[in-house]
Design a protein around this motif. Sequence first.
Motif, PDB file in Angstrom:
ATOM      1  N   SER A  79       0.818  -1.222   0.000  1.00 52.61           N
ATOM      2  CA  SER A  79       0.000   0.000   0.000  1.00 52.61           C
ATOM      3  C   SER A  79       0.849   1.269   0.000  1.00 52.61           C
ATOM      4  N   GLY A  80       2.153   1.134   0.126  1.00 52.65           N
ATOM      5  CA  GLY A  80       3.028   2.311   0.137  1.00 52.65           C
ATOM      6  C   GLY A  80       3.154   2.974   1.486  1.00 52.65           C
ATOM      7  N   LEU A  81       2.625   2.332   2.537  1.00 51.23           N
ATOM      8  CA  LEU A  81       2.701   2.947   3.866  1.00 51.23           C
ATOM      9  C   LEU A  81       4.139   3.028   4.384  1.00 51.23           C
ATOM     10  N   GLY A  82       4.970   2.064   3.992  1.00 50.25           N
ATOM     11  CA  GLY A  82       6.370   2.133   4.380  1.00 50.25           C
ATOM     12  C   GLY A  82       7.070   3.327   3.727  1.00 50.25           C
ATOM     13  N   HIS A  83       6.727   3.569   2.452  1.00 54.97           N
ATOM     14  CA  HIS A  83       7.292   4.717   1.749  1.00 54.97           C
ATOM     15  C   HIS A  83       6.814   6.038   2.361  1.00 54.97           C
ATOM     16  N   ASP A  84       5.535   6.064   2.778  1.00 56.64           N
ATOM     17  CA  ASP A  84       5.020   7.276   3.423  1.00 56.64           C
ATOM     18  C   ASP A  84       5.770   7.561   4.724  1.00 56.64           C
ATOM     19  N   ALA A  85       5.957   6.526   5.517  1.00 56.90           N
ATOM     20  CA  ALA A  85       6.623   6.719   6.807  1.00 56.90           C
ATOM     21  C   ALA A  85       8.064   7.189   6.621  1.00 56.90           C
ATOM     22  N   LYS A  86       8.801   6.534   5.753  1.00 59.05           N
ATOM     23  CA  LYS A  86      10.193   6.906   5.551  1.00 59.05           C
ATOM     24  C   LYS A  86      10.319   8.259   4.849  1.00 59.05           C
ATOM     25  N   GLY A  87       9.529   8.464   3.795  1.00 57.60           N
ATOM     26  CA  GLY A  87       9.630   9.705   3.038  1.00 57.60           C
ATOM     27  C   GLY A  87       9.286  10.933   3.858  1.00 57.60           C
ATOM     28  N   LEU A  88       8.214  10.872   4.631  1.00 59.90           N
ATOM     29  CA  LEU A  88       7.819  12.025   5.438  1.00 59.90           C
ATOM     30  C   LEU A  88       8.819  12.298   6.564  1.00 59.90           C
TER      31      LEU A  88
END
Length: 327
Positions: A298-307
Amino acid sequence: MPTQPSAPPRPSAPPGFTPDPDTPVLGVPARVPSPRGSRPRDDRPHTTTAAHGHQPPPRPPDPPHTAISAPATGGRRSRGRTAAAAVCLVLGLGLLGGAAAGSWLGDGAGTPPTPADTYAHARTAWRAVPVDTLFPRTLRGKGEGPGGADRGWTRIAVAPDSSCGGGFDPLLGKALAPVGCKRLLRATYTDATSTNVTTVGLLITTSDVAGMRALHERFATERLDERTDLMPRPYAAKGTAAARFGDAQRASWHITVLTDAPAVVYSVSGFADGRKVTDPSPAGEAIERGATTAPAQSGLGHDAKGLAEEITTAFRRTLADSGDGTA
């Protein structure tokens, strides 16, 4: 009957001068001690009185004051003056050297701030910074989405600055306790589809450089940022897409312990529809190629790291722009 004339008076000496009785003085013959038991010898010249037609010898003129001096001490005095001059020279050079060192080590133009200066500045700089600077309204992560796609986030809520009470699970709070808590700043973002929500936190600590480095080393060595019992808590703002974002909805998270500033930056992401997540994954695992967990797909890992990385950059830029010098 003729009388014995009195001896001529001794030359006068300057006021305050007491000549040594054994030291010759100009105009006065040296006095030779008489042998023990003998009568003192009278060396005064015998003269006749005016009655016999002779005049007494004229009184010798007083010698000038410059001709009367104390016993010679020139050698000792010269050595003393030389030593005093040497001491003054050394002290003078020391003062000049100290002044030069002060100009090199002081807060002159171009002098970089010390780590202690940086930390002291970071603990208070956030108070004067607009919320839109620390937590921008919109953020874009170039190539920070799944498959290298660009990612965009919009801020939907900002929590009042507060203490750290309730901001972390008990075990995470215990792990962060050594660096203390001065203030906790939080904001929540959503992705472009309002499907994912992510809370980003900035913990301002009370620690010094050594304390932050020790915590950073512990998190890296013990991999504390990957433990599911050390996840940060979300900020679920009412009336927003994150209203149902509670502890059970946490899907992925990221924690960064800074060492160039007294701060810990973290993030935690989840689904906006309130669904529970049974297999949360740290951001490092959720962004790996081939990961099949729900946070990964779902891209939640990318959201957490990116933000988390975007807020870290914004915080460091804020310190640099406010005169701290942090890169």
